[in-house]
Each structure stands twice: as structure tokens, then as C-alpha cells.
Design a protein around this motif. Structure first.
Motif, PDB file in Angstrom:
ATOM      1  N   LYS A  86       0.834  -1.207   0.000  1.00  0.00           N
ATOM      2  CA  LYS A  86       0.000   0.000   0.000  1.00  0.00           C
ATOM      3  C   LYS A  86       0.866   1.254   0.000  1.00  0.00           C
ATOM      4  N   ILE A  87       1.925   1.242   0.777  1.00  0.00           N
ATOM      5  CA  ILE A  87       2.726   2.463   0.922  1.00  0.00           C
ATOM      6  C   ILE A  87       3.841   2.557  -0.118  1.00  0.00           C
ATOM      7  N   THR A  88       4.081   1.477  -0.874  1.00  0.00           N
ATOM      8  CA  THR A  88       5.047   1.500  -1.979  1.00  0.00           C
ATOM      9  C   THR A  88       4.415   0.811  -3.191  1.00  0.00           C
ATOM     10  N   PRO A  89       4.976   1.006  -4.385  1.00  0.00           N
ATOM     11  CA  PRO A  89       4.416   0.344  -5.577  1.00  0.00           C
ATOM     12  C   PRO A  89       5.052  -1.015  -5.860  1.00  0.00           C
ATOM     13  N   ILE A  90       5.786  -1.566  -4.929  1.00  0.00           N
ATOM     14  CA  ILE A  90       6.488  -2.831  -5.144  1.00  0.00           C
ATOM     15  C   ILE A  90       5.513  -4.003  -5.254  1.00  0.00           C
ATOM     16  N   SER A 100      16.608  -8.029  -2.604  1.00  0.00           N
ATOM     17  CA  SER A 100      16.138  -6.691  -2.256  1.00  0.00           C
ATOM     18  C   SER A 100      15.839  -5.881  -3.505  1.00  0.00           C
ATOM     19  N   SER A 101      15.130  -4.765  -3.306  1.00  0.00           N
ATOM     20  CA  SER A 101      14.796  -3.887  -4.417  1.00  0.00           C
ATOM     21  C   SER A 101      14.663  -2.454  -3.915  1.00  0.00           C
ATOM     22  N   LEU A 102      15.060  -1.519  -4.751  1.00  0.00           N
ATOM     23  CA  LEU A 102      14.773  -0.116  -4.490  1.00  0.00           C
ATOM     24  C   LEU A 102      13.278   0.122  -4.626  1.00  0.00           C
ATOM     25  N   SER A 103      12.718   0.980  -3.776  1.00  0.00           N
ATOM     26  CA  SER A 103      11.325   1.384  -3.921  1.00  0.00           C
ATOM     27  C   SER A 103      11.172   2.784  -3.330  1.00  0.00           C
ATOM     28  N   VAL A 104       9.934   3.245  -3.243  1.00  0.00           N
ATOM     29  CA  VAL A 104       9.647   4.576  -2.701  1.00  0.00           C
ATOM     30  C   VAL A 104       8.409   4.522  -1.814  1.00  0.00           C
ATOM     31  N   LEU A 105       8.458   5.243  -0.710  1.00  0.00           N
ATOM     32  CA  LEU A 105       7.271   5.466   0.116  1.00  0.00           C
ATOM     33  C   LEU A 105       6.471   6.582  -0.519  1.00  0.00           C
ATOM     34  N   LEU A 106       5.155   6.371  -0.668  1.00  0.00           N
ATOM     35  CA  LEU A 106       4.321   7.296  -1.425  1.00  0.00           C
ATOM     36  C   LEU A 106       3.224   7.912  -0.563  1.00  0.00           C
ATOM     37  N   ASN A 107       2.942   9.186  -0.809  1.00  0.00           N
ATOM     38  CA  ASN A 107       1.774   9.811  -0.185  1.00  0.00           C
ATOM     39  C   ASN A 107       0.550   9.626  -1.082  1.00  0.00           C
ATOM     40  N   ASP A 108      -0.580  10.141  -0.640  1.00  0.00           N
ATOM     41  CA  ASP A 108      -1.826   9.906  -1.371  1.00  0.00           C
ATOM     42  C   ASP A 108      -1.868  10.586  -2.735  1.00  0.00           C
ATOM     43  N   GLN A 109      -0.977  11.538  -2.969  1.00  0.00           N
ATOM     44  CA  GLN A 109      -0.914  12.218  -4.262  1.00  0.00           C
ATOM     45  C   GLN A 109       0.157  11.609  -5.177  1.00  0.00           C
ATOM     46  N   GLY A 110       0.761  10.497  -4.726  1.00  0.00           N
ATOM     47  CA  GLY A 110       1.786   9.856  -5.524  1.00  0.00           C
ATOM     48  C   GLY A 110       3.154  10.475  -5.380  1.00  0.00           C
TER      49      GLY A 110
END
Length: 396
Positions: A86-90, A100-110
Motif C-alpha cells: 500500500k505504501i510502496t508500488p512494489i 532486495s529492491s529499491l522502492s519509494v514510500l508514497l503519499n496519497d498524491q503519488g
């Protein structure tokens, strides 16, 4: 001039009480120039090396980076997958155990709250590393998101976190373990023991943020004895292999990642920038690009992918003369129209001249001439493809 400029650009001068990493004593003994960074005292350079010397050493031999200021997380429980997806697009189903993988924590606006590395240790067992400067923000964000899940345990922990980077990294590290490191590829992890560390279980990841081959080691340092062992290991690497290994500070870490086209949070990434604008669309796998995907900001991000609706993108810039710096405005070739801005820049020890990353209007293509406003004067530059220096990651 280069040294003082880098120090001012990267690091603040806060007088607040600063934390020390488990390897702090070694930095002082080795002549590290300690500066405030993300609430810690960190070495930016060492007395025996210039910034260029340090940078080139990592490109040719082995550099040791203390990254213990980064925040380490553990997630477990059946809901850990649901939270992380939910909090990342992984897509954690695509991630093999012990990788392992790089990812990003996302807010509700992407927008990007932080970038992170996620490691899968079991079906419901995950390890994550996030940035030092986002510690409080990240913890509060994850805590808030976790309230909607029941079977979930999340905690953070501190340890010595050591990045061993450069083409001779495997050669040096292999002397301290019976594990065959040649069988561990980029993105893979393993728990193992290293001979100077008293039998402690070390988390080894073949990764790094320099574009060179290397490893990151999470070394237990919760007790005085463990801290002593981690210091001893750090010093052993340096003193037993002086022709191969040197400690490297934050200045070279920044120029190395910049040449490698890697993002730095607070510069290339921010909460008003989506992964698509940041040229990180590859972080969203095809399996998470359907309308059923419900990660934070998914509707905005997936629309940007489908309809190519973004107007700017992260891209490279090269120039001669004074180096571009964060915030410098970018204009078209004639200087008549503002088309973007620099997010970070530096002289390039590997290539000569200057390299920078920037956000530029997508209408302007790679190879286009531009003007960069530096010290009140518009100077020549060229839009370049990233990375500037190809990565040398160890892959099968």
C-alpha cells in the motif's frame, strides 16, 4: 574551494546535540572532518585525502562508507505484505527470498515521502532501510498507515551499517568469510559470520549507492562489546589492506552517486514529485499497473504512465566552468525561456567538467543546448542521458 563548497552545500551547521554512529571513534582517529548531517556527526572528508582522491579511489579500489545514520526497519506478520504494497508500488510476489529492491514510500498524491531498499527474508518477514534525514517523518508515516492492519509488527533498530564499495570489494571481504561471495549477486542478501566479529550474524547485501560493485553490512552494535567489534573490523579492513582500502566521506559519496545518476532525497526526490517525473517508472512493475492496484497515489501515477501526462522529467546536465548547484535556473538555448532547474551538481572527477541532475520540460530532448543561470550569468550546458558513468554492478 571545492572542499568548502561541498561542505556548505550538503551539510548544515545546526548546533543541536548530534548523534554519533558506532564507528565515530574510528573517524576521529583517522582524521575525519566531522560535520552535522541528518542529526549525526559524520565524516565529509579525511585529512589524508582530497575529495577527488577519495572519489577516484572508490572507482579503482575499495572505499569504506559509514552509513549507520540510515534507519533500519523490520516488518513481520501476515499483514506486512499488504502494508508494504500500500505504501510502496512494489510487487513482493516478484521478489525472491533473500533479495532486495529499491522502492519509494508514497503519499496519497503519488509524491515521494522517501526512497528505500526493501529486502524479503521470508514470506512475511521484511527488512527496509530508509534515509537518515527522513527518520521522524518516515516512522510517523508508517505508524499512521499501520493502524489499518492487525497482524503486523514494525520496529526500527540501530547497528553499524557499513558500505564497502569499489571493484576490489569482493577480493578484500572474501578474506573474512568462508562464504563464496562470488555466488552472491547484486540485489541478493545473506546472513553470515565474519572472522573478526566474534561469531555475530551479519546481514550482507550486495548493493550500494556509488555505481560500483560492493556490499552493505548491518553489524550488530547494541552492546559495548558489539560496538568494539564493529570498530575493530572497520580498522582491520583499513590497516591490513592499506594499498586497497580507505575510509571515504560524504563528499565523495555524493559525487559518486551523482555520476551514477542516482537520486538523493530532498534534491531529486520530494513529496511533490512522483516516481514518473523522477524517471523511476521502472519501480512500478507491470503487475501493479492495473486499475485494481491500490497503492498510495496509484490513480495519479498510473494516469501519468498511461497518458504520458507529466510535463517534466529528471535528466542529466553537463557543463564547463563554475559548477551548477541546487536551485540554479535552466533556460532554453537562447536564454529566452525558463525550462527547468538544477537539483544537484558537482565537478566530475571521473569525466572532467561538471555533471548535474535537473528537472527539465520534457519538450527539450537529450543533446539539446541549454543555458544555466550561475552567479547571475547564463552559462552553456547540454542535456545528457543518465547515468553519466555506467554502473558496474555484479550480475550473473
Amino acid at each position: 574551494m571545492l572542499r568548502s563548497t561541498i561542505t556548505r552545500r550538503l551539510y548544515g551547521t545546526s548546533q543541536n546535540v548530534l548523534k554519533k554512529t558506532p564507528l565515530y571513534e574510528a573517524h576521529v582517529e583517522l582524521g575525519g572532518k566531522m560535520v552535522p548531517y541528518a542529526g549525526f556527526e559524520m565524516p565529509v572528508l579525511y585529512n589524508s585525502q582530497s575529495h577527488i582522491d577519495s572519489h577516484n579511489w572508490v572507482r579503482s579500489k575499495v572505499g569504506l562508507f559509514d552509513v549507520s545514520h540510515m534507519l533500519q526497519h523490520k516488518f513481520s506478520g501476515k499483514d506486512s505484505i499488504a502494508l508494504l504494497q500500500k505504501i510502496t508500488p512494489i510487487d513482493l510476489s516478484l521478489l525472491p527470498i533473500n533479495s532486495s529492491s529499491l522502492s519509494v514510500l508514497l503519499n496519497d498524491q503519488g509524491g515521494v515521502i522517501d526512497d528505500c531498499i526493501i529486502t524479503k527474508h521470508g514470506d512475511n518477514d521484511f527488512y527496509m532501510v530508509t534515509n537518515a534525514g527522513c527518520r521522524e517523518k518516515d516512522v510517523n508515516f508508517i505508524k499512521s498507515e499501520a493502524e489499518n492492519f492487525n497482524d503486523l509488527k514494525h520496529n526500527t533498530f540501530e547497528s553499524a551499517l557499513l558500505a564497502i564499495q569499489g571493484p576490489k570489494s569482493q577480493q578484500v571481504l572474501q578474506n573474512f568469510t568462508n562464504e563464496d561471495l562470488s555466488k552472491i549477486y547484486f540485489g541478493q542478501t545473506k546472513f553470515l559470520t565474519l572472522s573478526p566479529l566474534g561469531g555475530a550474524q551479519i546481514h550482507l547485501a550486495r548493493s550500494g549507492y556509488t555505481g560500483e560493485d560492493g556490499f552493505e553490512l548491518s553489524i550488530p552494535s547494541s552492546s559495548a562489546e558489539e560496538t568494539k567489534n564493529s570498530l575493530s573490523f572497520f580498522n582491520t579492513l583499513i590497516h591490513e589492506y592499506p594499498d586497497l582500502v580507505k575510509p571515504i566521506g560524504l563528499a565523495a559519496r555524493d559525487s559518486l552517486r551523482l555520476e551514477a545518476g542516482m537520486c538523493l532525497y530532498g534534491h531529486e526526490l520530494a513529496e511533490d514529485i512522483t516516481p514518473i517525473e523522477a524517471s523511476l517508472a521502472w519501480l512500478i512493475p507491470k503487475t501493479r499497473r492495473s486499475e485494481d492496484s491500490k497503492f498510495n497515489g496509484s490513480s495519479i501515477i498510473l494516469d501519468q504512465i498511461k497518458n504520458k501526462s507529466t510535463t517534466r522529467r529528471r535528466i542529466g546536465v553537463s557543463s564547463k566552468g563554475p559548477s551548477p548547484r541546487e536551485g540554479n535556473k535552466i533556460f532554453n538555448e537562447t536564454g529566452s525561456e525558463e525550462i527547468g532547474y538544477i537539483t544537484s551538481g558537482s565537478p566530475s572527477p571521473t569525466l572532467g567538467g561538471n555533471v548535474a541532475q535537473a528537472y527539465i520540460d520534457k519538450k527539450h530532448k537529450i543533446g539539446s543546448n541549454i543555458k544555466i543561470e550561475i552567479r547571475g550569468k547564463k552559462r552553456d550546458g547540454i542535456i545528457q542521458k543518465l547515468p553519466f558513468v555506467p554502473s558496474k554492478l555484479y550480475k550473473p
